[in-house]
Design a protein around this motif. Structure first.
Motif, PDB file in Angstrom:
ATOM      1  N   TYR A 107       0.812  -1.224   0.000  1.00  0.00           N
ATOM      2  CA  TYR A 107       0.000   0.000   0.000  1.00  0.00           C
ATOM      3  C   TYR A 107       0.848   1.278   0.000  1.00  0.00           C
ATOM      4  O   TYR A 107       1.962   1.300   0.502  1.00  0.00           O
ATOM      5  CB  TYR A 107      -0.949   0.009   1.213  1.00  0.00           C
ATOM      6  N   ASN A 108       0.301   2.332  -0.592  1.00  0.00           N
ATOM      7  CA  ASN A 108       0.950   3.651  -0.541  1.00  0.00           C
ATOM      8  C   ASN A 108       0.445   4.378   0.716  1.00  0.00           C
ATOM      9  O   ASN A 108      -0.536   3.951   1.327  1.00  0.00           O
ATOM     10  CB  ASN A 108       0.589   4.496  -1.774  1.00  0.00           C
ATOM     11  N   ASP A 110      -1.249   6.919   0.983  1.00  0.00           N
ATOM     12  CA  ASP A 110      -2.603   7.465   0.843  1.00  0.00           C
ATOM     13  C   ASP A 110      -3.543   6.516   0.097  1.00  0.00           C
ATOM     14  O   ASP A 110      -4.684   6.858  -0.163  1.00  0.00           O
ATOM     15  CB  ASP A 110      -2.559   8.809   0.097  1.00  0.00           C
ATOM     16  N   GLN A 111      -3.078   5.348  -0.290  1.00  0.00           N
ATOM     17  CA  GLN A 111      -3.895   4.495  -1.146  1.00  0.00           C
ATOM     18  C   GLN A 111      -3.778   3.035  -0.705  1.00  0.00           C
ATOM     19  O   GLN A 111      -2.684   2.502  -0.579  1.00  0.00           O
ATOM     20  CB  GLN A 111      -3.420   4.651  -2.606  1.00  0.00           C
ATOM     21  N   GLN A 112      -4.938   2.379  -0.506  1.00  0.00           N
ATOM     22  CA  GLN A 112      -4.946   0.986  -0.041  1.00  0.00           C
ATOM     23  C   GLN A 112      -4.384   0.050  -1.103  1.00  0.00           C
ATOM     24  O   GLN A 112      -3.601  -0.856  -0.808  1.00  0.00           O
ATOM     25  CB  GLN A 112      -6.392   0.611   0.289  1.00  0.00           C
ATOM     26  N   THR A 113      -4.836   0.253  -2.342  1.00  0.00           N
ATOM     27  CA  THR A 113      -4.274  -0.475  -3.484  1.00  0.00           C
ATOM     28  C   THR A 113      -3.333   0.486  -4.189  1.00  0.00           C
ATOM     29  O   THR A 113      -3.733   1.592  -4.545  1.00  0.00           O
ATOM     30  CB  THR A 113      -5.404  -0.936  -4.425  1.00  0.00           C
ATOM     31  N   PRO A 114      -2.074   0.094  -4.366  1.00  0.00           N
ATOM     32  CA  PRO A 114      -1.050   1.071  -4.722  1.00  0.00           C
ATOM     33  C   PRO A 114      -0.855   1.285  -6.225  1.00  0.00           C
ATOM     34  O   PRO A 114      -1.403   0.554  -7.048  1.00  0.00           O
ATOM     35  CB  PRO A 114       0.200   0.425  -4.145  1.00  0.00           C
ATOM     36  N   ASP A 115      -0.031   2.270  -6.540  1.00  0.00           N
ATOM     37  CA  ASP A 115       0.479   2.440  -7.905  1.00  0.00           C
ATOM     38  C   ASP A 115       1.996   2.236  -7.876  1.00  0.00           C
ATOM     39  O   ASP A 115       2.606   2.141  -6.804  1.00  0.00           O
ATOM     40  CB  ASP A 115       0.094   3.810  -8.478  1.00  0.00           C
ATOM     41  N   LYS A 130       3.146   8.772  -1.281  1.00  0.00           N
ATOM     42  CA  LYS A 130       1.809   8.742  -1.878  1.00  0.00           C
ATOM     43  C   LYS A 130       1.841   8.147  -3.283  1.00  0.00           C
ATOM     44  O   LYS A 130       2.869   8.187  -3.970  1.00  0.00           O
ATOM     45  CB  LYS A 130       1.254  10.166  -1.942  1.00  0.00           C
ATOM     46  N   ALA A 131       0.700   7.660  -3.727  1.00  0.00           N
ATOM     47  CA  ALA A 131       0.570   7.159  -5.098  1.00  0.00           C
ATOM     48  C   ALA A 131       0.885   8.277  -6.083  1.00  0.00           C
ATOM     49  O   ALA A 131       0.550   9.437  -5.849  1.00  0.00           O
ATOM     50  CB  ALA A 131      -0.844   6.634  -5.324  1.00  0.00           C
ATOM     51  N   THR A 464      -7.724  -3.189 -13.032  1.00  0.00           N
ATOM     52  CA  THR A 464      -6.998  -2.431 -12.004  1.00  0.00           C
ATOM     53  C   THR A 464      -5.955  -3.266 -11.263  1.00  0.00           C
ATOM     54  O   THR A 464      -5.959  -4.499 -11.316  1.00  0.00           O
ATOM     55  CB  THR A 464      -7.952  -1.869 -10.932  1.00  0.00           C
TER      56      THR A 464
END
Ligand code: ZN
Length: 510
Positions: A107-108, A110-115, A130-131, A464
């Protein structure tokens, strides 16, 4: 309490009594090939000692979007292509036999599913962010122009400070999020060839950073040529550049590296003399390089060929420039892209080539006598919503329809239609997967075709990423640091410690 102890002691004595009657394990157990093969794995593990010496060289392989289900399916697809396969499931990808393994939480901040930007920043800097942000701390926001006060030092930069030769190789644009996180510092991954007007003069785009501001990198190979040439200039394959500032960064690189070699196709790549060259810029496509399934070897080198060449050039830099080992990142960038398109076949072919690239690295290092001094980490940045489902029988074609044990006909779902083993929880699916709420009939389709898009439950234009952990494999000096369930940022710290990159010495310094 006393009664419980008595009961438990009685149960143990029953087990002991029955065991004492068994002189040995039955032959049908020990004669099983599964039994003996698995026993060998454990006895090999028991005698394998992982060197606690310092890693002179480090290679980090990143399969972009290579979740564990992708690994499993690619392993089976590769296995099924072998003439002596026993179904394919018994196969191993090259790195799956490495001695040490961990699961990384992706995870990032700020994001549960990351980039990829945030995840690769975590692996390269030891700090999650953050992502969408590359090489900058979580203290700023995506799109902020000013980043100089929040730059995170990367493992590649630390390696440069330790006088190691460095390299970045990818099948994606070399300015794409994952490779960029080795050398760039920017708050938006999309600023590959330009920055928004309000940020001009405050931060440079990723391609400009690579050539003018980044650490001095020995080997840069991948796609993304358009981000290095002006929009008024036509590239060798007919498409114009993307730069609006008029800079030709390829010419700039050549002027900085008069002895370096710039190459843009297989012909130039094959002509690189690894005995005399210590600097290479290879930009093999205007955008991303081709998928392995579509690649013409006459036009573009494979990921495994680039990996071999990169290591040879880095070793040559060691001997010619008196550098102390090397740090190399190799990304298979398009496992991810094919998944986004709901296209398992291309994604799995790229995963198999990724496995080949690891083999290529091991062979090249072995030939050079450098394997024992090299920490190799193989991982992914994040997963995808890709599943392997149903109850297909052993050896059932992995890209095919589910056919159960004892049957030659596809298993049917509640809608009386067949279904594939591989599928996606969301994505573009096959045409209209659920046209007017009705699932398409696959009976007459060749689901193993290279262009086939697996059905997806939730219709989205692009499939995704997924949020579950990814695997991390490690071999070489101090590879035992990779174990357990870890934050992805631990990967940086393992490298920092194993290779003595001195990251801790820079704490609190500008
Ligand atoms: Zn992606």
């Amino acid at each position: 309490m006393k009664r419980m102890v008595t009961a438990s002691a009685a149960a143990i004595s029953v087990i002991l009594a029955s065991a004492s009657h068994a002189a040995a394990l039955p032959e049908y157990q020990t004669n099983s090939a599964w039994y003996s093969q698995a026993a060998t794995v454990v006895s090999d593990r028991a005698t394998t000692s992982t060197a606690s010496t310092t890693a002179k060289n480090v290679i980090v392989f990143v399969g972009d979007g290579m979740g564990i289900s992708t690994q499993t399916a690619a392993r089976i697809l590769e296995g099924q292509s072998k003439v002596d396969n026993q179904g394919g499931e018994e196969n191993y990808l090259s790195f799956e036999t490495f001695p040490h393994t961990a699961l990384a939480k992706t995870y990032n901040t700020d994001q549960q599913t990351p980039d990829s930007a945030g995840t690769m920043t975590a692996m390269m800097s030891g700090a999650k962010t953050k992502a969408g942000m590359i090489g900058v701390s979580d203290n700023i926001n995506r799109g902020d122009c000013e980043v100089s006060h929040e730059r995170l030092l990367t493992a590649l930069e630390l390696a440069t400070l330790q006088n190691k030769a460095t390299g970045v190789v990818s099948t994606a644009r070399i300015t794409h999020a994952t490779p960029a996180a080795t050398y760039a510092h920017i708050s938006d991954r999309n600023w590959e060839a330009s920055v928004p007007e309000e940020c001009e003069g405050k931060v440079s785009d990723i391609a400009y950073q690579l050539i003018h501001q980044a650490a001095d990198i020995n080997v840069i190979m991948g796609g993304g040529r358009r981000n290095f040439i002006p929009d008024s200039v036509e590239g060798p394959e007919g498409s114009n550049g993307r730069r609006t500032d008029g800079n030709n960064l390829i010419e700039d690189w050549q002027s900085f590296n008069s002895k370096g070699q710039y190459v843009w196709n297989s012909e130039g790549f094959n002509a690189i003399d690894t005995h005399t060259t210590s600097k290479v810029l290879g930009l093999f496509n205007s955008s991303h390089m081709e998928y392995e399934a579509d690649r013409d070897d006459a036009d573009e080198p494979s990921l495994s060929a680039m990996t071999e060449k990169a290591i040879e050039v880095l070793l040559n830099a060691n001997s010619q420039q008196d550098q102390q080992g090397f740090f190399l990142v190799v990304e298979s960038g398009r496992i991810d892209h094919a998944h986004h398109g709901g296209n398992a076949a291309r994604s799995l072919q790229d995963t198999i080539e990724y496995s080949n690239a690891v083999t290529s690295a091991i062979e090249t290092l072995t030939a050079a006598g450098e394997l024992d001094d090299t920490l190799i980490i193989v991982t992914a940045d994040h997963s995808h919503v890709f599943t392997m489902a149903g109850y297909p029988k052993r050896g059932n074609p992995i890209l095919g329809l589910v056919v159960g044990v004892g049957s030659d006909d596809p298993s049917l779902a509640n809608d009386d239609k067949p279904y594939t083993t591989l599928g996606y929880a969301n994505g573009p699916g096959v045409g209209a997967s659920f046209d007017a709420g009705v699932r398409g009939d696959l009976s007459a389709l060749n689901t193993s075709a290279i262009d086939y898009q697996q059905q997806a439950l939730v219709p989205t234009s692009s499939e995704t990423h997924a949020g579950e952990d990814v695997a991390v494999f490690a071999m070489g000096p101090q590879s035992y640091l990779i174990q357990g369930a870890i934050e992805q940022s631990v990967i940086f710290h393992a490298i920092n410690q194993a290779a003595s990159l001195g990251g801790n010495a820079y704490v609190g310094k500008e």
